[in-house]
Design a protein around this motif. Structure first.
Motif, PDB file in Angstrom:
ATOM      1  N   ARG A 279     -24.290  57.568  16.838  1.00 55.13           N
ATOM      2  CA  ARG A 279     -25.391  58.437  17.249  1.00 55.13           C
ATOM      3  C   ARG A 279     -26.431  57.650  18.051  1.00 55.13           C
ATOM      4  O   ARG A 279     -26.542  56.435  17.930  1.00 55.13           O
ATOM      5  N   THR A 280     -27.193  58.387  18.836  1.00 52.93           N
ATOM      6  CA  THR A 280     -28.349  57.803  19.504  1.00 52.93           C
ATOM      7  C   THR A 280     -29.458  57.585  18.478  1.00 52.93           C
ATOM      8  O   THR A 280     -29.686  58.430  17.616  1.00 52.93           O
TER       9      THR A 280
ATOM     10  N   GLN B  52     -35.324  55.389  22.962  1.00 54.35           N
ATOM     11  CA  GLN B  52     -34.039  55.661  22.322  1.00 54.35           C
ATOM     12  C   GLN B  52     -33.015  54.602  22.705  1.00 54.35           C
ATOM     13  O   GLN B  52     -33.097  53.995  23.776  1.00 54.35           O
ATOM     14  N   VAL B  53     -32.031  54.420  21.822  1.00 50.67           N
ATOM     15  CA  VAL B  53     -30.975  53.428  22.021  1.00 50.67           C
ATOM     16  C   VAL B  53     -29.621  54.044  21.670  1.00 50.67           C
ATOM     17  O   VAL B  53     -29.502  54.787  20.685  1.00 50.67           O
ATOM     18  N   ALA B  54     -28.608  53.739  22.471  1.00 50.10           N
ATOM     19  CA  ALA B  54     -27.218  54.071  22.152  1.00 50.10           C
ATOM     20  C   ALA B  54     -26.383  52.837  22.413  1.00 50.10           C
ATOM     21  O   ALA B  54     -26.727  52.018  23.278  1.00 50.10           O
TER      22      ALA B  54
ATOM     23  N   GLY C   3     -24.722  48.700  25.523  1.00 48.88           N
ATOM     24  CA  GLY C   3     -25.469  49.902  25.185  1.00 48.88           C
ATOM     25  C   GLY C   3     -26.390  50.368  26.284  1.00 48.88           C
ATOM     26  O   GLY C   3     -26.378  49.862  27.419  1.00 48.88           O
TER      27      GLY C   3
ATOM     28  N   ALA D  35     -26.570  52.348  15.978  1.00 47.82           N
ATOM     29  CA  ALA D  35     -25.909  53.306  16.858  1.00 47.82           C
ATOM     30  C   ALA D  35     -24.397  53.130  16.833  1.00 47.82           C
ATOM     31  O   ALA D  35     -23.636  54.110  16.815  1.00 47.82           O
TER      32      ALA D  35
ATOM     33  N   SER E 181     -33.440  56.922  17.641  1.00 48.70           N
ATOM     34  CA  SER E 181     -34.821  56.998  18.120  1.00 48.70           C
ATOM     35  C   SER E 181     -35.613  55.809  17.580  1.00 48.70           C
ATOM     36  O   SER E 181     -35.468  55.435  16.419  1.00 48.70           O
TER      37      SER E 181
END
Length: 366
Positions: free
Chosen positions: A341-342, A194-196, A228, A336, A344
């Motif tokens: 939002r995060t 996951q990435v934010a 991030g 993101a 996937s």
């Protein structure tokens, strides 16, 4: 081991490093260099005593098995598709494409034709990074917890002779420098889940201060400051900062944290460098390097590993799955930021096999 014919398309700034390093790998047989700018190709050919040829000639040469694509980012996929259509394996400079959809098109085309693709960076195969990986795999830092990845500078217009492409779509600090850091982290930790993040563009225009375009203004079309978080499938969480807008900072490029210790990992834009370990309650101590390729610029080791893999019928390390995964992760920071939002990550890649031995004379490592 039988040599593998190499054709290079793109004779810009990075090509010299590739051509110089390729002399370190006996398996590579450079059959020619080409560029849309024929004068540039002829100059590079003369410098390194290799043939200057047209792109069509390289693609038509049956002795060439791998096309090394050193064009600007926005041309990576188009040139790669040409090479695949000609029946050649292809290895490109980073990033694999300027967006994930484009990169997947290349990966799908390679799969359909039964050909291999690969992409830079290959610096994670350097002795500094392979030593850090070995320490992690031995459990020296305990359970991986997280880390920090930092590249920050005022911008490439200070030094690059033709820096405009760094600020076009396909450029920016994340797609330009992110591949080094994220690829190395996948080498150390495995895939990202996951990435934010946030991505901003503080300036819409830059002024070149390098020669020969000193004083010229260039537009900025991409975010130039990205911050991030990456959550890895192994549970570790890493903070990342990539910027062309920071005058100075004191962060080291890569730190890796575990329950029992912390590693300082060398700059992922280089093959060597110091690896430092601090065990719980202790101070940092430099670690002996336990893998080769830490004593120079081996930019092309990924091509050599691909060549050996073709001859030995084994997977290559700087492979298309890895490059596509990293591309999806990099694009996710923009997504993101825009959505709040995060994100996937849909692709999965295996950690490349460690490189503990030399590729010279066919000694491959496992």
């Amino acid at each position: 081991m039988e040599k593998v014919g190499i054709g290079i398309i793109g004779c810009g700034n990075i090509s010299g490093a590739y051509l110089k390093a390729m002399a370190s790998f006996p398996i590579l047989d450079i059959r020619g260099v080409a560029d849309l700018n024929q004068a540039l190709a002829k100059a590079k050919a003369a410098e390194f005593n290799v043939p200057a040829r047209s792109i069509d000639q390289l693609l038509a040469d049956p002795a060439i098995e791998i096309i090394v694509n050193l064009t600007v980012p926005k041309a990576h996929v188009a040139v790669g598709l040409q090479a695949l259509a000609a029946g050649k394996h292809t290895y490109s400079e980073k990033p694999l494409g300027i967006n994930f959809a484009e990169g997947k098109t290349l990966a799908d085309a390679a799969k359909a034709k039964g050909l291999r693709i690969g992409a830079a960076p290959d610096t994670f195969l350097g002795g500094g990074h392979q030593t850090a990986r070995s320490l992690i795999d031995q459990g020296v830092i305990g359970q991986p917890v997280g880390g920090t990845a930092t590249f920050m500078c005022p911008g490439h217009e200070r030094w690059h002779p033709n820096p405009a492409f760094y600020y076009e779509v396909g450029g920016g600090p994340m797609l330009d420098m992110g591949p080094y850091y994220i690829t190395d982290l996948v080498n150390l930790f495995g895939p990202v889940a996951q990435v934010a993040g946030f991505a901003i563009t503080p300036r819409k225009e830059r002024v070149i201060t390098s020669e020969p375009r000193n004083g010229e203004r260039i537009p900025v079309h991409v975010p130039t400051h990205v911050a991030g978080m990456m959550a890895f499938a192994n549970g570790a969480v890493v903070q990342i900062g990539m910027s062309f807008d920071v005058a100075a900072h004191k962060h080291v490029p890569l730190e890796v944290y575990g329950t029992e210790g912390t590693l300082i990992v060398p700059d992922p834009n280089h093959f060597g460098g110091d690896v430092e370990l601090a065990k719980k309650g202790g101070s940092f101590e430099q670690q002996p390097l336990t893998a080769p390729y830490a004593d120079g610029n081996y930019r092309s080791i990924g091509v050599a590993d691909l060549a050996h893999a073709i001859r030995s019928n084994r997977p290559h390390r700087a492979n298309g799955n890895l490059a596509l995964h990293v591309l999806e992760v990099m694009e996710a920071f923009q997504t993101a930021s825009e959505t709040g939002r995060t994100v996937s990550i849909g692709t999965h890649t295996e950690r490349p096999a460690p490189l503990a031995e030399s590729l010279v004379d066919g000694r491959l490592g496992r």
